[in-house]
Design an enzyme around this catalytic site. Structure first.
Site, short mmCIF file in Angstrom:
data_model
loop_
_atom_site.label_atom_id
_atom_site.label_comp_id
_atom_site.label_asym_id
_atom_site.label_seq_id
_atom_site.Cartn_x
_atom_site.Cartn_y
_atom_site.Cartn_z
CG HIS A 67 -4.42 -4.23 11.49
ND1 HIS A 67 -3.23 -4.74 11.16
CD2 HIS A 67 -4.34 -2.83 11.58
CE1 HIS A 67 -2.45 -3.94 11.05
NE2 HIS A 67 -2.82 -2.76 11.32
CE LYS A 71 -0.39 -0.27 4.99
NZ LYS A 71 -0.94 -0.67 6.21
CB CYS A 92 13.84 26.12 0.56
SG CYS A 92 15.05 27.22 1.22
CG ASP A 106 11.23 24.09 -4.83
OD1 ASP A 106 10.47 23.07 -4.81
OD2 ASP A 106 11.07 25.12 -4.92
CE1 TYR A 127 12.35 32.29 1.14
CE2 TYR A 127 12.15 30.09 1.28
CZ TYR A 127 11.99 31.21 0.70
OH TYR A 127 11.65 31.20 -0.71
NE ARG A 170 -3.09 -7.55 7.63
CZ ARG A 170 -3.91 -8.21 8.81
NH1 ARG A 170 -4.57 -9.41 8.73
NH2 ARG A 170 -3.77 -7.52 10.01
NE ARG A 220 -7.47 0.44 10.48
CZ ARG A 220 -5.94 0.50 10.24
NH1 ARG A 220 -5.25 1.35 10.12
NH2 ARG A 220 -5.64 -0.91 9.62
#
Ligand SMILES: *Cc1c(COP(=O)(O)O)cnc(C)c1O
Length: 373
Positions: free
Chosen positions: A166, A41, A312, A314, A266, A220, A136
């Site tokens: 689970h 997942k 930042c 990027d 920054y 699992r 859940r």
């Protein structure tokens, strides 16, 4: 001209041999007739769903699990054969698609079955989810389980292929809540007139450190397939060493020396008190390097150096011990020479769990797969 070439040097390296090793080790460790469901997942916890799924299947996994209908369809597009289970909620509108693509769905209510059978006339495999304490999804009472089972059996086209639950605390030392869940699951199982093909309850932690009977027909396998321990407690009890599969690398794209009193980034939040070399690396919070990671070490030339100033969108900056050249490799997660920076270390820095760290590395960071060295 179109190209698949990556120009930006920032990349996640995924070691598929490590994935295979981690699956093979589990296979040796669990009971011989227990199947492995590879949990892929969330794009295989950020590692790349299709490539990880292939590696896991080659190493002995017999089924795949994803969280959503979209994830199931994506994996199915590339892998026509293996069983794929959607662990989370699917709307009834997905039932017909699932049947067409041989995707197995999780179900927890008779209403769902009655609604889905109007639109889906084909054979559809279902796993019943029972809520034993996670609260859940899942049927909550024995009454509900009976009516759900009845609804599926009487539908004609739907099949009870499995039943599962689970655990909420399998990775913790205190077993009281865990044991309560085990007992409830056993109670639920007794209600079924016939055992479905696959009964499963174990996540990684349960498969690795709990009573082997709780492996039932399948486990699992999620986090430790990626070479990470589910918790510090499980780490101290691991039955075999794990091999992490995820590294994160980039290169220096700029280097400058700044003088005393000058600041970086920054908000000018990091100020130096002596001449300091500052390197810039092209990775930022839009790549999943959230601002909380400021101050985290990375590796250059086998040495630890910190991320300085605010990260930042990027890019971010690192304090260098010397004037390294542009193009010098920087390892954020992984090994360089004799040093290693682990995902667990990044998780601790952000005050979270290791699961979250690779998951949030965004798709802007290409996944590069390596195998056989
Ligand atoms: C994610 C998930 C798993 C895998 O858990 P790990 O701790 O990574 O092994 C297993 N079962 C369900 C229902 C899940 O949602």
């Amino acid at each position: 001209m179109r190209t698949n070439k990556h120009f930006r040097p920032t990349k996640a390296i995924i070691d598929l041999d490590a994935i295979k090793y981690n699956v093979l080790q589990l296979k040796k460790h669990i009971q011989p007739n227990v199947q492995i469901i590879a949990v892929v997942k969330a794009n295989a916890y950020g590692h790349g769903d299709v490539e990880v799924a292939k590696a896991a299947l080659e190493a002995g996994a017999s089924m795949l699990a994803v969280a959503t209908p979209e994830e199931a369809l994506h994996v199915r597009k590339h892998l026509p054969d293996p069983d794929i289970l959607v662990l989370g909620y699917s709307p009834t509108s997905f039932a017909e698609y699932a049947a067409n693509e041989n995707i197995t769905l999780t179900v927890d209510s008779p209403n769902w079955v009655n609604e889905a059978k109007n639109s889906c006339k084909k054979t559809l495999k279902l796993h019943i989810k029972v809520d034993t304490g996670m609260h859940r999804i899942g049927v909550a009472t024995e009454e509900e389980l009976r009516s759900l089972y009845e609804a599926i059996q009487s539908s004609g086209q739907f099949v009870v292929d499995g039943i599962f639950t689970h655990f909420a605390t399998a990775d913790e030392e205190d077993e009281s809540y865990f044991q309560k869940q085990v007992n409830r699951f056993e109670q639920f199982l007794k209600i079924l007139p016939k055992k479905p093909r696959i009964v499963h309850a174990a996540n990684t932690a349960t498969a690795l450190i709990k009573d082997a009977r709780l492996q039932y027909d399948a486990v699992r396998y999620g986090i430790s397939m990626y070479g990470l321990a589910p918790s510090e407690y499980v780490k101290s009890k691991l039955p075999y060493p794990l091999k992490p599969a995820f590294s994160l690398e980039t290169e220096l794209v700029a280097v400058r020396q700044i003088g005393p009193g000058e600041s970086v980034g920054y908000g000018a939040s990091y100020t130096v008190d002596r001449p300091t070399f500052i390197g810039t690396i092209p990775i930022g919070y839009a790549d999943g390097l959230i601002r909380k990671y400021s101050g985290q070490d990375v590796l250059i030339d086998g040495k630890r150096v910190p991320i300085v100033g605010r990260i930042c969108m990027d890019q971010c900056m690192i304090a260098l011990p010397a004037a390294y050249n542009i193009g010098e490799k920087v390892v954020l997660i992984g090994k360089q020479k004799n040093e290693e920076i682990t995902i667990d270390e990044w998780a601790a820095k952000a005050g979270t769990i290791n699961y979250e760290v690779p998951c949030i590395i965004t798709s802007r960071v290409p996944r590069i797969y390596c195998k056989k060295g």
